[in-house]
Design an enzyme around this catalytic site. Sequence first.
Site, PDB file in Angstrom:
ATOM      1  CE1 TYR A  50      39.997  40.953  35.438  1.00 48.71           C
ATOM      2  CE2 TYR A  50      38.997  39.312  36.865  1.00 48.71           C
ATOM      3  CZ  TYR A  50      39.016  40.594  36.344  1.00 48.71           C
ATOM      4  OH  TYR A  50      38.068  41.497  36.730  1.00 48.71           O
ATOM      5  CG  HIS A 119      35.243  42.942  32.099  1.00 48.62           C
ATOM      6  ND1 HIS A 119      36.343  42.121  32.111  1.00 48.62           N
ATOM      7  CD2 HIS A 119      35.347  43.660  33.235  1.00 48.62           C
ATOM      8  CE1 HIS A 119      37.070  42.331  33.187  1.00 48.62           C
ATOM      9  NE2 HIS A 119      36.485  43.280  33.884  1.00 48.62           N
ATOM     10  N   PRO A 199      36.258  46.485  47.207  1.00 48.74           N
ATOM     11  CG  PRO A 199      35.570  44.606  48.426  1.00 48.74           C
ATOM     12  CD  PRO A 199      36.186  45.009  47.117  1.00 48.74           C
ATOM     13  CG  LEU A 200      38.682  45.581  51.717  1.00 55.06           C
ATOM     14  CD1 LEU A 200      39.571  44.418  52.153  1.00 55.06           C
ATOM     15  CD2 LEU A 200      38.002  46.211  52.929  1.00 55.06           C
ATOM     16  N   GLY A 201      38.992  49.533  48.743  1.00 57.84           N
ATOM     17  CA  GLY A 201      39.727  50.648  48.162  1.00 57.84           C
ATOM     18  C   GLY A 201      41.074  50.265  47.613  1.00 57.84           C
ATOM     19  NE  ARG A 202      41.155  50.909  42.078  1.00 55.93           N
ATOM     20  CZ  ARG A 202      40.672  50.085  41.136  1.00 55.93           C
ATOM     21  NH1 ARG A 202      41.237  48.919  40.946  1.00 55.93           N
ATOM     22  NH2 ARG A 202      39.639  50.442  40.385  1.00 55.93           N
ATOM     23  N   GLY A 203      42.977  48.043  48.553  1.00 54.76           N
ATOM     24  CA  GLY A 203      43.887  47.768  49.657  1.00 54.76           C
ATOM     25  C   GLY A 203      44.122  48.937  50.579  1.00 54.76           C
ATOM     26  CG  PHE A 204      44.511  53.783  50.519  1.00 53.02           C
ATOM     27  CD1 PHE A 204      45.509  54.220  49.674  1.00 53.02           C
ATOM     28  CD2 PHE A 204      44.315  54.484  51.700  1.00 53.02           C
ATOM     29  CE1 PHE A 204      46.292  55.319  49.992  1.00 53.02           C
ATOM     30  CE2 PHE A 204      45.084  55.578  52.027  1.00 53.02           C
ATOM     31  CZ  PHE A 204      46.086  56.005  51.176  1.00 53.02           C
TER      32      PHE A 204
END
Length: 317
Positions: A50, A119, A199-204
């Site tokens: 990263y 990874h 865990p939030l669906g890439r923000g979706f």
Amino acid sequence: MNTRTLGSDNLQVSGLGLGVMMMPDNQDSVHTIRGALDAGVTMFDTADLYGEYEKQQFGGNEKLLGRALKGRRADAIVATKFGITHTQGPKGDPAYIKKSVDASLYNLGMDYIDLYYQHRPDPNTPIEETVGTLADLVQQGKIRYIGLSEASAETIRRANAVHPITALQTEYSLWSRELEDEILPLLSELNIGLVPYSPLGRGFLTGQIRSIDDLPEDDYRRHYPRFQGENFQKNLEVVRLIQELAMQKGCTASQLALAWLLEKGEHIVPIPGTRSLERIHENLGALQITFTNDELAEIEWISPKGFAAGGRYPGIT
């Protein structure tokens, strides 16, 4: 802050961690990380990969985290990863691992890493050899616990036979439930923790993305199947129903999605990523949410396993 235990060696962490990957390398990010620590978050997740990709500044995210935790190392559980290269594919041979861990320790400015993940599995190096090298690093005090990321059930079992695996990191959320059939039962059997990324669906699942135009022109998510065309609209309808249920419960969609994950097992510690301290405080509210059986059944009806339209990554189902 609620705490949870990862693995048979009993690594104690906060009930929610923080994914640092998308944080820019600036003082605002330092402030956010320190604010998360003040709020009770103890687990911070990064990787040697990263950084500012376009500038080839790999390791930059580790340096950011190291600066933010300076003077407060004892308060934090630091997780980082090795094993993804852009020219040679996944790597897990002993020489590469030894070079990688020293580079990460230097970037972080730390004497040890709490949780060190591979990874991605290396198809050219037996997992037994990889984990054996990591076990040596545990003995040397350079790392405390061993983790895997996106590993198959067979790989996890073989790895754990060499040295206890503390945690598996993989994608898991209301719209990415592929691991429930095989991986989740195995982790319970072997007493291995699960650290869900995205865990939030890439923000979706936050409900904040209503149109593809809500994403910046250079946002990587524009290339992901679930954010494209008819898939986007189908997924958006499910998020609308999740938002309605969250409103009835008096919480946000993000809190509901995180609380659902936490409900799945005491060995699960999601690591939502955000640049906002306000969002961190919102996410931590999920730790106080419980569900009735009827509410869990309604969530299952709204978002059954496999409902998400489109694959997780381009070219992958």
